[in-house]
Design an enzyme around this catalytic site. Structure first.
Site, PDB file in Angstrom:
ATOM      1  N   GLU A 129       0.874  -1.178   0.000  1.00 37.91           N
ATOM      2  CA  GLU A 129       0.000   0.000   0.000  1.00 37.91           C
ATOM      3  C   GLU A 129       0.905   1.219   0.000  1.00 37.91           C
ATOM      4  O   GLU A 129       1.626   1.468   0.961  1.00 37.91           O
ATOM      5  CB  GLU A 129      -0.917  -0.021   1.224  1.00 37.91           C
ATOM      6  N   LEU A 130       0.861   1.962  -1.122  1.00 38.46           N
ATOM      7  CA  LEU A 130       1.821   3.026  -1.348  1.00 38.46           C
ATOM      8  C   LEU A 130       1.142   4.392  -1.332  1.00 38.46           C
ATOM      9  O   LEU A 130       0.101   4.562  -0.729  1.00 38.46           O
ATOM     10  CB  LEU A 130       2.569   2.758  -2.660  1.00 38.46           C
ATOM     11  N   CYS A 158      -2.676   8.116   4.619  1.00 36.45           N
ATOM     12  CA  CYS A 158      -2.553   7.808   3.192  1.00 36.45           C
ATOM     13  C   CYS A 158      -3.826   8.120   2.418  1.00 36.45           C
ATOM     14  O   CYS A 158      -3.769   8.410   1.216  1.00 36.45           O
ATOM     15  CB  CYS A 158      -2.163   6.352   3.005  1.00 36.45           C
TER      16      CYS A 158
END
Length: 475
Positions: free
Chosen positions: A247-248, A281
């Site tokens: 998960e970027l 994020c």
């Protein structure tokens, strides 16, 4: 603050020859020294995890459940101490720290229940000669690199499915926030998790830890972090065939149509943006608001955000903590200065707070254009850029005009419009009229925001093989 923190390697709590400091972002003081793992210890942790996998993967699910639930119970018994440590290393307000801790325990319990629901589908044989079925088995040794924004939630996202699936894990928390995770590691021993099944190490040197990625004994690399860091780690790991679940970065668009419930939309967006000081994020990053309601949206957002207090720890009210360190503080202030020099208007905040710690004021920018860094790049800080759009703009194309695709938000009372936006926005999740995240819902990105999923049964599948078995039953 106790500085005697140890790594967990093959069931033993161990030191190293050298250490590195951990700083409290609310006070700027060094609060602990933690081990900087040595090359020989990397070899030990890989070998230990590899051996542990052989036995843990064959342990009955009911037995794994007993150990995992005992671990969750011990964590809850030590909740106050763990949360105090988490607050000290992150600067989080209490409610945020409690959520962070709570998600670790929630994930442990959720995934062991989800493992019981795994099915073995039978596949029809058109000739009637074979009985075909699908088998799921533990994948192997999992290496997890974690981010500093939600240290314990991130542990839960990785350790929960790994333990439930029967995998062994090597977890490396961020060097900025390893303390609460190391306390969690010590309790894994007390909970009776077999040696080598859970390993938690700390390092300030990726050259030393790279063998975790290149080893033939590791089967899955998973991480939470930036796209740049993720691509770099995946390149390093491609010395052999591995699984990836990463998960970027994110750059979440928000579309506020002219028919939206404006007050709810503005307050919802402000709460999500400034939660965890914008270090999330899925935080709103590009807020597109229809020009007909643009001024009113800004007024509501400014009023709501101006009530945020800057503080850390066990404090009540509408509170925002510091950003993680001096480097991030300066980067965020640079984004604000750059945007304003290019024509953005500062509606609120914009400065470092005049108090100890890395506190940046909640900042709202209007008249932002899409060529500004504050719109093109992931902010990961307390800046809310608000961008007007008109009827003649292809707003969904603008929302998609970015390399990232992790999360998106849409506010409208028109059902057709909302469903069209959900279908056309290229993002791993789209929330209509309210942000919502939960452990049973899949979380992950499209485009440059990663591959694979955290949370939900889809995450558990990342830690399992899929094997087709065919048995001849009729010659």
């Amino acid at each position: 603050m106790n500085s005697d923190y140890k790594m967990l390697i093959n069931g033993q709590l161990v030191d190293s020859a050298t250490t590195f400091p951990v700083i409290n972002p609310a006070t700027e003081a060094v609060i602990a020294q933690v081990p900087d793992i040595e090359p020989a210890q990397i070899d030990q942790v890989i070998e230990g995890a590899h051996l542990a996998f052989k036995s843990w993967s064959k342990t009955a699910l009911a037995e794994r459940e007993k150990v995992i639930l005992n671990y969750a119970r011990l964590l809850e018994e030590n909740k106050d101490d763990i949360i105090d440590t988490l607050i000290a290393e992150t600067g989080k307000p209490l409610d945020n720290a409690e959520y962070d801790f709570g998600m670790l325990v929630t994930c442990l319990r959720f995934f062991i229940e989800e493992a019981k629901r795994l099915d073995t589908p039978v596949i029809n044989d058109p000739d009637g000669r074979f009985h075909h079925y699908v088998m799921r088995q533990p994948l192997g040794v999992v290496v997890g690199y974690l981010a500093w924004n939600f240290p314990l939630l991130n542990v839960g996202y990785k350790l929960g499915p790994a333990l439930a699936a029967g995998c062994a894990s090597i977890i490396k928390p961020s060097q900025a926030t390893p303390l609460a995770t190391l306390k969690v590691a010590a309790l894994a021993v007390e909970a009776g998790i077999p040696a080598g099944v859970v390993n938690i190490i700390t390092s300030n040197n990726y050259d030393v830890t790279n063998p975790l990625l290149t080893s033939d004994s590791t089967s899955l690399f998973t991480m939470i972090g930036s796209t740049r860091a993720g691509v770099g780690a995946m390149k390093t790991a491609c010395t052999n065939v591995k699984h990836f679940s990463v998960e970027l970065g994110g750059n979440a668009p928000v579309v506020v149509y002219d028919d939206a419930e404006l007050e709810k939309a503005a307050k919802d967006i402000v709460n999500l943006k400034f939660g965890n000081s914008g270090q999330v994020c899925v935080s709103p990053n590009r807020v597109f608001v229809h020009r007909s309601v643009y001024a009113k949206f800004l007024d509501i957002a400014k009023t709501h955000a101006s009530g945020i207090k800057l503080a850390a720890g066990r404090v009540d009210g509408h509170v925002m903590g510091p950003v993680i360190n001096e480097k991030e503080c300066n980067r965020i202030l640079g984004l604000i200065d750059s945007a304003c020099s290019q024509g953005a208007k500062l509606e609120l905040g914009g400065k470092r707070a005049e108090q100890k710690g890395y506190f940046v004021e909640p900042t709202i920018l209007s008249e932002v254009s899409l060529d500004m860094s504050v719109a093109k790049d992931e902010i990961f800080g307390p800046i809310l850029p608000v961008i007007p759009f008109d009827d003649n703009d292809d707003i969904l194309a603008l929302a998609n005009d970015n390399e990232f695709g992790l999360a998106a938000y849409v506010y409208t009372t028109n059902l057709k419009r909302g469903l069209q936006a959900a279908e056309q926005i290229k993002s791993g999740s789209v929330c209509i009229n309210e942000a919502h995240y939960s452990v049973q819902l899949p979380h992950g990105g499209l485009k440059q925001s990663g591959v694979g999923k955290d949370c939900s049964r889809y995450s558990l599948q990342e830690y399992l093989t899929l094997k087709r078995v065919s048995v001849l039953v009729n010659d």
